[in-house]
Every structure is written in structure tokens, then in C-alpha cells.
Design a protein around this motif. Structure first.
Motif, PDB file in Angstrom:
ATOM      1  N   ASP A 245    -116.945  89.212  -6.129  1.00  0.00           N
ATOM      2  CA  ASP A 245    -116.626  90.106  -7.247  1.00  0.00           C
ATOM      3  C   ASP A 245    -117.450  91.389  -7.174  1.00  0.00           C
ATOM      4  O   ASP A 245    -117.442  92.050  -6.145  1.00  0.00           O
ATOM      5  CB  ASP A 245    -116.792  89.385  -8.580  1.00  0.00           C
ATOM      6  CG  ASP A 245    -115.922  90.020  -9.647  1.00  0.00           C
ATOM      7  OD1 ASP A 245    -114.708  90.170  -9.404  1.00  0.00           O
ATOM      8  OD2 ASP A 245    -116.445  90.409 -10.699  1.00  0.00           O
TER       9      ASP A 245
ATOM     10  N   LYS B 214    -123.974  88.779 -14.784  1.00  0.00           N
ATOM     11  CA  LYS B 214    -122.960  87.773 -14.449  1.00  0.00           C
ATOM     12  C   LYS B 214    -122.615  87.876 -12.968  1.00  0.00           C
ATOM     13  O   LYS B 214    -122.330  88.978 -12.484  1.00  0.00           O
ATOM     14  CB  LYS B 214    -121.695  88.026 -15.271  1.00  0.00           C
ATOM     15  CG  LYS B 214    -120.612  87.043 -14.979  1.00  0.00           C
ATOM     16  CD  LYS B 214    -119.198  87.576 -14.877  1.00  0.00           C
ATOM     17  CE  LYS B 214    -118.885  88.732 -14.039  1.00  0.00           C
ATOM     18  NZ  LYS B 214    -117.474  88.994 -13.790  1.00  0.00           N
TER      19      LYS B 214
ATOM     20  N   LYS C 297    -110.482  95.885 -12.247  1.00  0.00           N
ATOM     21  CA  LYS C 297    -110.085  96.218 -10.883  1.00  0.00           C
ATOM     22  C   LYS C 297    -108.608  95.943 -10.638  1.00  0.00           C
ATOM     23  O   LYS C 297    -108.028  95.037 -11.229  1.00  0.00           O
ATOM     24  CB  LYS C 297    -110.888  95.370  -9.885  1.00  0.00           C
ATOM     25  CG  LYS C 297    -112.372  95.502 -10.041  1.00  0.00           C
ATOM     26  CD  LYS C 297    -113.061  94.575  -9.052  1.00  0.00           C
ATOM     27  CE  LYS C 297    -114.314  93.983  -9.622  1.00  0.00           C
ATOM     28  NZ  LYS C 297    -114.073  92.836 -10.506  1.00  0.00           N
TER      29      LYS C 297
ATOM     30  N   GLU D 261    -120.198  86.156  -9.706  1.00  0.00           N
ATOM     31  CA  GLU D 261    -119.125  85.234  -9.330  1.00  0.00           C
ATOM     32  C   GLU D 261    -119.309  84.886  -7.853  1.00  0.00           C
ATOM     33  O   GLU D 261    -119.706  85.732  -7.060  1.00  0.00           O
ATOM     34  CB  GLU D 261    -117.748  85.875  -9.551  1.00  0.00           C
ATOM     35  CG  GLU D 261    -117.417  86.042 -11.027  1.00  0.00           C
ATOM     36  CD  GLU D 261    -115.984  86.533 -11.249  1.00  0.00           C
ATOM     37  OE1 GLU D 261    -115.078  86.201 -10.453  1.00  0.00           O
ATOM     38  OE2 GLU D 261    -115.796  87.278 -12.224  1.00  0.00           O
TER      39      GLU D 261
END
Ligand SMILES: Nc1ncnc2c1ncn2[C@@H]1O[C@H](COP(=O)(O)OP(=O)(O)OP(=O)(O)O)[C@@H](O)[C@H]1O
Ligand SMILES: [Mg+2]
Length: 277
Positions: A198, A182, A10, A184
Motif C-alpha cells: 500500500d 497504518k 488511489k 498494510e
């Protein structure tokens, strides 16, 4: 708008004191190496996929709204510097660590489990956040290094596992297995509240087709693993492993058109299937 961070995936822009803007680019990285060939159209799919999960998952998150097709306005948070990985299957680096007897800080695993075995229960397997290479970090070290207080660690761990289970249920309805993911988290600077941040999408999880799942073999995957597998096949992964011993990285190979197209097709397929359940 000022670009404040150009990450592996990003571009992040400064909007105002409270908000930042994510531009989901068409960049892709694998084995922590940014590729030079863009996957045109990927950013848009990832942005829409993140929006889908943020709307669906029952936990406070940083999304404010989409701006156009590949940009998301989010609340600016103080990020917690760990990646909250949850794994439901013995795969990827977890399998490598299992083979090397490096999982002593996690729950006990039976001996001689085949690759891609389903774990009895999903495990929380956090890593550090690093620009070079994310490393596993134990819960004890997270506390000892004062990254989180005990109650905060319990919150992010339980939340991560609950979110993973919810995503598994949703994916299951459209015939997919989410092998791992995952997350964040960050703290809201105004009140310290811990919020999901995120992105959530196929760069953050491994997704397999249920109908093709079989333990003991490399899974046909509908995410970045397809690229990782191709890179392994051409010997790039061996180069990564060799050079990383001295803290170096190999030069990425240009991606053939067929690999780019197949990767994009898989991203689009998973998004369309899962988001239409
Ligand atoms: N709400 C938020 N407020 C501030 N920073 C955020 C927020 N959500 C995510 N971030 C951070 O913004 C960056 C997003 O960019 P991107 O993921 O492309 O970078 P990256 O190179 O992958 O960085 P990293 O490897 O550290 O995740 C990450 O560093 C992420 O931790
Ligand atoms: Mg990132």
C-alpha cells in the motif's frame, strides 16, 4: 491500461501478471466518507512521500519505481485483509474507545489519562479492512478467523511496531511527532513472503509539531486530521456518527478554498521537512 480498483485515494491499474500501477489521485476522504472537492497537488506529494519511506524503511516492500510524478509501479500481492495500526498516543478513535471502556483486549491503561497522552510503549491495534467502516479486531480474532498464522501475526505485529519506531525517530529529527500509523502487508504470490505494501504517508499517519504538542487538548495536526477537525467543527462528524447507526453516510460538504489550500500547505510542509533530514 485497465482500471482495476478506484479506492478512496488511489486508482489502481492492471499492468501485467506481476505488477500493478498506483495513481495517487487528489481525492481525500475523512471518516470513511469521500469528499467531492479535490486537493489539487496532494497526489504528487503522497506519491513522493511513499517513495521516501519505502526507500528509507528497512523492510522489504512492494515498490518497483515511480512512473512520472504521481504514479508508482508496485509488485502485485495477495493482500492481508487487516490494517496494521500502531499507536504511540491516546488519540482519535483510540481515545473514544478508552473513554467507553472498550480497550480490554489491549494492554492495561491507567485511569483518567488526558487526550493525546503518550503511551508507555506503542501498541499494535489492528482493524479489519472494510469498504464501509474499519473495525478494531483483536489478535485472538485474527488467529481464530485464520487471517494469519501465529508466526505471521507476530511478524506483522513486530514489523509494524519497529517501522513505527523508526518513523518516529526520523520525524523527531525534523521536529515532528508521528502519533500513529497504518500499514498494510501482502503476500508475494511467487513465494508467500509477507511484504510491506500500500502506501506510507500523511493519509496513513497522524503527524504533529513537537513544539506545539500538549496533552489534554486537540492537537494542531499536519495531516488529514486538519480536515477531520474542520468537519467536526461544522457538525459533519455528528452526522456521520448518527447516520452510521443505520449503516448510512452523510453527503460530504464542498470544501472551502481556504481549507483546501491549508490542507495542501500542511502536506507539502511535512513532506519537505521530513524528507530533507
Ligand atoms: N501490492 C499490492 N498488490 C495488490 N493490492 C494492493 C497492493 N498494495 C495495496 N493494495 C490494495 O490496493 C488498494 C489501494 O487503493 P486505496 O487505498 O485507494 O483503496 P481504498 O478504497 O482505500 O481501499 P481500502 O479502504 O480497502 O484500503 C487497497 O485496497 C490496498 O489494500
Ligand atoms: Mg487504502
Amino acid at each position: 491500461m485497465r482500471l482495476i480498483h478506484s479506492g478512496k485515494v488511489k486508482d489502481v491499474y492492471d499492468v501485467d501478471e506481476k505488477n500493478i500501477l498506483f495513481h495517487f489521485t487528489d481525492r481525500v476522504s475523512a471518516y470513511d466518507v469521500p469528499m467531492i472537492t479535490p486537493i489539487v497537488g496532494k497526489g504528487e506529494i503522497l506519491c513522493k512521500f511513499a517513495e521516501f519511506w519505502f526507500n528509507l524503511l528497512r523492510v522489504k516492500n512492494h515498490m518497483i519505481r515511480l512512473e512520472g510524478t504521481d504514479k508508482m509501479l508496485v509488485k502485485r500481492l495477495n493482500m492481508i485483509p487487516i490494517e496494521c495500526v500502531v499507536r504511540g498516543y491516546l488519540y482519535g478513535s483510540l481515545f473514544d474507545r478508552y473513554k467507553h471502556g472498550e480497550l480490554t483486549h489491549l494492554e492495561s491503561f491507567a485511569a483518567n489519562l488526558p487526550l493525546a497522552s503518550k503511551l508507555k510503549l506503542p501498541i499494535f491495534d489492528p482493524t479489519t479492512k472494510s469498504n464501509i467502516h474499519d473495525r478494531p479486531i483483536s489478535e485472538k480474532d485474527i488467529l481464530d478467523q485464520q487471517i494469519l498464522e501465529l508466526n505471521e501475526l507476530q511478524y506483522v505485529k513486530n514489523t509494524s511496531i519497529n517501522l513505527y519506531n523508526h518513523m518516529v525517530d526520523i520525524a523527531d529529527q525534523s521536529g515532528f511527532i508521528i502519533a500513529d500509523v497504518k500499514f498494510e502487508f501482502g503476500r508475494d504470490p511467487s513465494n508467500g513472503e509477507i511484504i510491506l505494501a500500500d502506501s506510507v504517508g500523511p493519509d496513513e499517519f497522524r503527524v504533529w509539531l513537537k513544539s506545539q504538542y500538549a496533552p489534554g487538548i486537540v492537537q494542531e495536526s499536519y495531516d488529514k486530521q486538519y480536515l477531520r477537525d474542520w468537519l467536526t467543527k461544522i457538525g459533519f462528524k455528528d452526522q456521520v456518527d448518527m447516520l452510521s447507526k443505520n449503516g448510512n453516510k452523510p453527503v460530504p460538504p464542498p470544501l472551502p478554498k481556504s481549507v483546501v489550500q491549508e490542507l495542501l500547505r500542511r502536506y507539502a510542509y511535512v513532506y519537505e521537512k521530513i524528507s530533507s533530514t
